[in-house]
Design a protein around this motif. Structure first.
Motif, PDB file in Angstrom:
ATOM      1  N   PRO A 191     -10.030-126.059 -88.741  1.00 23.26           N
ATOM      2  CA  PRO A 191     -11.125-126.791 -89.406  1.00 23.26           C
ATOM      3  C   PRO A 191     -10.790-127.134 -90.858  1.00 23.26           C
ATOM      4  N   GLU A 192     -11.365-128.204 -91.338  1.00 24.43           N
ATOM      5  CA  GLU A 192     -11.121-128.642 -92.711  1.00 24.43           C
ATOM      6  C   GLU A 192     -11.551-127.601 -93.735  1.00 24.43           C
ATOM      7  N   ASP A 193     -12.639-126.872 -93.427  1.00 23.26           N
ATOM      8  CA  ASP A 193     -13.176-125.910 -94.387  1.00 23.26           C
ATOM      9  C   ASP A 193     -12.617-124.504 -94.190  1.00 23.26           C
ATOM     10  N   ALA A 194     -11.612-124.342 -93.345  1.00 21.48           N
ATOM     11  CA  ALA A 194     -11.040-123.017 -93.089  1.00 21.48           C
ATOM     12  C   ALA A 194     -10.242-122.523 -94.295  1.00 21.48           C
ATOM     13  N   PHE A 195     -10.226-121.205 -94.472  1.00 22.58           N
ATOM     14  CA  PHE A 195      -9.372-120.568 -95.478  1.00 22.58           C
ATOM     15  C   PHE A 195      -8.121-120.108 -94.737  1.00 22.58           C
ATOM     16  N   VAL A 196      -7.008-120.805 -94.970  1.00 21.09           N
ATOM     17  CA  VAL A 196      -5.807-120.615 -94.155  1.00 21.09           C
ATOM     18  C   VAL A 196      -4.824-119.658 -94.815  1.00 21.09           C
ATOM     19  N   LEU A 197      -4.422-118.653 -94.054  1.00 22.22           N
ATOM     20  CA  LEU A 197      -3.391-117.697 -94.457  1.00 22.22           C
ATOM     21  C   LEU A 197      -2.120-118.021 -93.684  1.00 22.22           C
ATOM     22  N   VAL A 198      -0.959-117.946 -94.344  1.00 25.12           N
ATOM     23  CA  VAL A 198       0.288-118.269 -93.668  1.00 25.12           C
ATOM     24  C   VAL A 198       1.295-117.138 -93.837  1.00 25.12           C
ATOM     25  N   TYR A 199       2.016-116.857 -92.749  1.00 19.09           N
ATOM     26  CA  TYR A 199       3.075-115.845 -92.748  1.00 19.09           C
ATOM     27  C   TYR A 199       4.188-116.355 -91.843  1.00 19.09           C
ATOM     28  N   ALA A 200       5.356-116.588 -92.407  1.00 20.87           N
ATOM     29  CA  ALA A 200       6.504-117.075 -91.650  1.00 20.87           C
ATOM     30  C   ALA A 200       7.529-115.961 -91.544  1.00 20.87           C
ATOM     31  N   ALA A 201       7.738-115.464 -90.322  1.00 19.46           N
ATOM     32  CA  ALA A 201       8.674-114.354 -90.131  1.00 19.46           C
ATOM     33  C   ALA A 201       8.980-114.193 -88.651  1.00 19.46           C
ATOM     34  N   GLU A 202      10.119-113.594 -88.357  1.00 21.90           N
ATOM     35  CA  GLU A 202      10.448-113.230 -86.987  1.00 21.90           C
ATOM     36  C   GLU A 202       9.409-112.223 -86.475  1.00 21.90           C
ATOM     37  N   MET A 259       8.570-125.771 -93.565  1.00 24.18           N
ATOM     38  CA  MET A 259       7.538-124.839 -94.008  1.00 24.18           C
ATOM     39  C   MET A 259       6.748-125.382 -95.190  1.00 24.18           C
ATOM     40  N   ALA A 260       7.325-126.297 -95.956  1.00 20.13           N
ATOM     41  CA  ALA A 260       6.618-126.836 -97.119  1.00 20.13           C
ATOM     42  C   ALA A 260       5.287-127.451 -96.719  1.00 20.13           C
ATOM     43  N   SER A 261       5.254-128.127 -95.582  1.00 15.01           N
ATOM     44  CA  SER A 261       4.012-128.747 -95.130  1.00 15.01           C
ATOM     45  C   SER A 261       2.961-127.702 -94.792  1.00 15.01           C
ATOM     46  N   TRP A 262       3.395-126.574 -94.247  1.00 16.09           N
ATOM     47  CA  TRP A 262       2.452-125.504 -93.908  1.00 16.09           C
ATOM     48  C   TRP A 262       1.979-124.769 -95.156  1.00 16.09           C
ATOM     49  N   TYR A 263       2.856-124.580 -96.114  1.00 19.13           N
ATOM     50  CA  TYR A 263       2.398-123.998 -97.377  1.00 19.13           C
ATOM     51  C   TYR A 263       1.373-124.911 -98.045  1.00 19.13           C
ATOM     52  N   ALA A 264       1.599-126.217 -97.926  1.00 21.53           N
ATOM     53  CA  ALA A 264       0.702-127.178 -98.578  1.00 21.53           C
ATOM     54  C   ALA A 264      -0.695-127.161 -97.959  1.00 21.53           C
ATOM     55  N   GLU A 284       8.989-118.389-101.496  1.00 19.06           N
ATOM     56  CA  GLU A 284       8.663-119.796-101.272  1.00 19.06           C
ATOM     57  C   GLU A 284       7.167-120.043-101.448  1.00 19.06           C
ATOM     58  N   ALA A 285       6.355-119.125-100.952  1.00 15.43           N
ATOM     59  CA  ALA A 285       4.908-119.269-101.125  1.00 15.43           C
ATOM     60  C   ALA A 285       4.529-119.228-102.603  1.00 15.43           C
ATOM     61  N   MET A 286       5.156-118.318-103.349  1.00 17.12           N
ATOM     62  CA  MET A 286       4.897-118.238-104.787  1.00 17.12           C
ATOM     63  C   MET A 286       5.272-119.541-105.476  1.00 17.12           C
ATOM     64  N   TYR A 287       6.420-120.097-105.105  1.00 17.08           N
ATOM     65  CA  TYR A 287       6.865-121.357-105.701  1.00 17.08           C
ATOM     66  C   TYR A 287       5.885-122.490-105.385  1.00 17.08           C
ATOM     67  N   MET A 288       5.329-122.451-104.172  1.00 21.89           N
ATOM     68  CA  MET A 288       4.394-123.501-103.754  1.00 21.89           C
ATOM     69  C   MET A 288       2.995-123.308-104.318  1.00 21.89           C
ATOM     70  N   GLY A 289       2.804-122.305-105.158  1.00 21.73           N
ATOM     71  CA  GLY A 289       1.532-122.126-105.819  1.00 21.73           C
ATOM     72  C   GLY A 289       0.473-121.457-104.979  1.00 21.73           C
ATOM     73  N   LEU A 290       0.910-120.590-104.038  1.00 20.65           N
ATOM     74  CA  LEU A 290      -0.053-119.862-103.225  1.00 20.65           C
ATOM     75  C   LEU A 290      -0.206-118.435-103.747  1.00 20.65           C
ATOM     76  N   VAL A 346       8.573-116.630-110.294  1.00 26.98           N
ATOM     77  CA  VAL A 346       9.544-116.749-109.203  1.00 26.98           C
ATOM     78  C   VAL A 346      10.723-117.655-109.567  1.00 26.98           C
ATOM     79  N   GLU A 347      10.622-118.393-110.644  1.00 27.66           N
ATOM     80  CA  GLU A 347      11.708-119.300-111.036  1.00 27.66           C
ATOM     81  C   GLU A 347      13.028-118.562-111.242  1.00 27.66           C
ATOM     82  N   GLN A 348      12.960-117.301-111.651  1.00 24.50           N
ATOM     83  CA  GLN A 348      14.190-116.540-111.915  1.00 24.50           C
ATOM     84  C   GLN A 348      15.005-116.289-110.657  1.00 24.50           C
ATOM     85  N   TYR A 349      14.415-116.501-109.482  1.00 21.58           N
ATOM     86  CA  TYR A 349      15.105-116.245-108.222  1.00 21.58           C
ATOM     87  C   TYR A 349      15.655-117.515-107.582  1.00 21.58           C
ATOM     88  N   SER A 350      15.662-118.612-108.322  1.00 27.52           N
ATOM     89  CA  SER A 350      16.148-119.876-107.772  1.00 27.52           C
ATOM     90  C   SER A 350      17.652-119.824-107.532  1.00 27.52           C
TER      91      SER A 350
END
Length: 375
Positions: A191-202, A259-264, A284-290, A346-350
């Motif tokens: 849904p548009e109004d959902a609060f979405v949590l994302v976790y990318a991992a095996e 994954m950038a699209s999912w973080y967005a 990556e999530a930190m870099y994407m502002g999450l 997180v920039e220090q880990y680039s």
């Protein structure tokens, strides 16, 4: 011509984390080989890939067969340098070079020891013993977390032990074009109004996705959890979501390249892992502002400061996990504060900052390893 060998327990590990380093060596005239277990996949910048019959159980006969195969290839190829990764492959690679008449220089990069203070005593004793056994064949030991560094120093698990800021994340790949967030939500029934949590991992015991699924049962109906990835426990997690009657709010999109699209489209990132090195998914999530809520384990605590750059909860405690996520859901101000601080830290880990650090350490082993020009 100089030769380098990279080893890891899986092809995917090399593909996800080390291709910039394979490229560095190849572009400087080195012959580059990789030796991996798991499901084969193409590895750019490798002149040859050697398949290893590695199994996750340390005592599996196949692992000793892999060590014997490696020993023959190392002796025949005359490698100048070996860069080994992941605990299983690192142990059997170092076992393979033990006693060789002409032994290459060996660097072991620790992406997170598979034990800590909470590990059962017998398991920890076995894993520590394996590392001590391999230590004489470890010319350079690179650690990413403070706990692993202290452990390696205390037991002298390498001739030289150095702490590094990870392997380097290529954040630039997150800056390209992305799918429209609203369209992507609609395509997956979010849904548009959902609060979405994302976790990318095996999907594995160590990544502990079940903790997040259990937390969903305590969270408001507007919360939606995206669990990207594949793995042995994926079906089990899908069954748990159905059992807890949250299947309509847990999305399993499989392994995602973009994954950038999912973080967005997400509002926050979560991680429930038992232990980490310096996890790419969190950085990556930190870099994407999450804003991030993660288990209080090594790797996470190296990246996140409670209340400043993220929120932490005790490992395995889905109730506390739900509480931390709900804090994010009800406070836009907290989300903004954590996101802004996380992006800055997180920039220090680039990759552009970390790669020269890693290559400089590799260069301590062989004078010709890294050219003197600016990296």
């Amino acid at each position: 011509m100089s030769k380098v060998l990279f080893t890891a327990s899986t092809y995917s590990h090399i593909a996800q984390f080390h291709l910039p380093y394979l490229r560095h060596f190849q572009e400087r005239g080195w012959t580059v080989h990789a030796a991996c277990g798991g499901t084969p996949e193409p590895l750019a910048w490798a002149d040859e890939v050697i398949h290893l019959p590695l199994k996750k159980s340390m005592g599996a006969p196949e692992n000793f067969q892999a060590a014997a195969l490696l020993r023959r290839r190392i002796a025949a190829e005359g490698y100048d340098f070996i860069s080994t990764h992941t605990s299983l492959a690192a142990f059997f690679t170092r076992l393979a070079v033990k006693g060789l008449r002409r032994r290459p220089a060996v660097a072991n990069m620790v992406h997170g020891y598979l034990y800590d203070e909470q590990t059962p005593a017998l398991r920890r004793a076995v894993l520590e013993a394996a590392e001590r056994l391999a230590a004489p064949q470890t010319d350079l030991l690179l650690t990413m977390t403070q706990w692993d560094y202290r452990e390696a120093e205390r037991h002298r698990l390498g001739r030289e032990v150095v702490h590094i800021p990870g392997i380097g994340v290529d954040f630039s790949r997150l800056d390209g074009e992305r799918e429209n967030p609203q369209a992507l939500r609609a395509a997956h029934g979010i849904p548009e109004d959902a609060f979405v949590l994302v976790y990318a991992a095996e999907f594995s015991k160590r990544k502990s996705q079940s903790v997040l699924i259990r937390a969903m049962a305590r969270l408001p109906e507007t919360a939606v959890l995206v669990l990207a990835g594949d793995g042995a426990l994926r079906d089990e997690c899908m069954a748990l979501a159905r059992e807890l009657e949250v299947a309509d709010r847990v999305v399993f999109p499989g392994r995602i390249q973009d994954m950038a699209s999912w973080y967005a489209l997400a509002d926050a990132s979560v991680s429930s892992s038992r232990s980490e090195g310096l996890p790419f998914n969190v950085m990556e999530a930190m870099y994407m502002g999450l804003p991030v809520a993660a288990s209080r384990v090594k790797g996470h605590v190296d990246l996140l400061v409670e209340g400043e750059t993220g929120l932490l909860f005790p490992y395995g405690d889905w109730e506390s996990c739900a509480d931390q996520v709900e804090r994010l859901m009800v406070s836009p101000e907290l989300r903004q504060k954590l996101a802004e601080n996380a992006r800055a830290s997180v920039e220090q880990y680039s990759l552009e900052r970390v790669r020269p650090v890693v290559l400089a350490q590799y260069g301590t082993l062989l004078p010709e390893l890294v050219p003197a020009e600016r990296l």
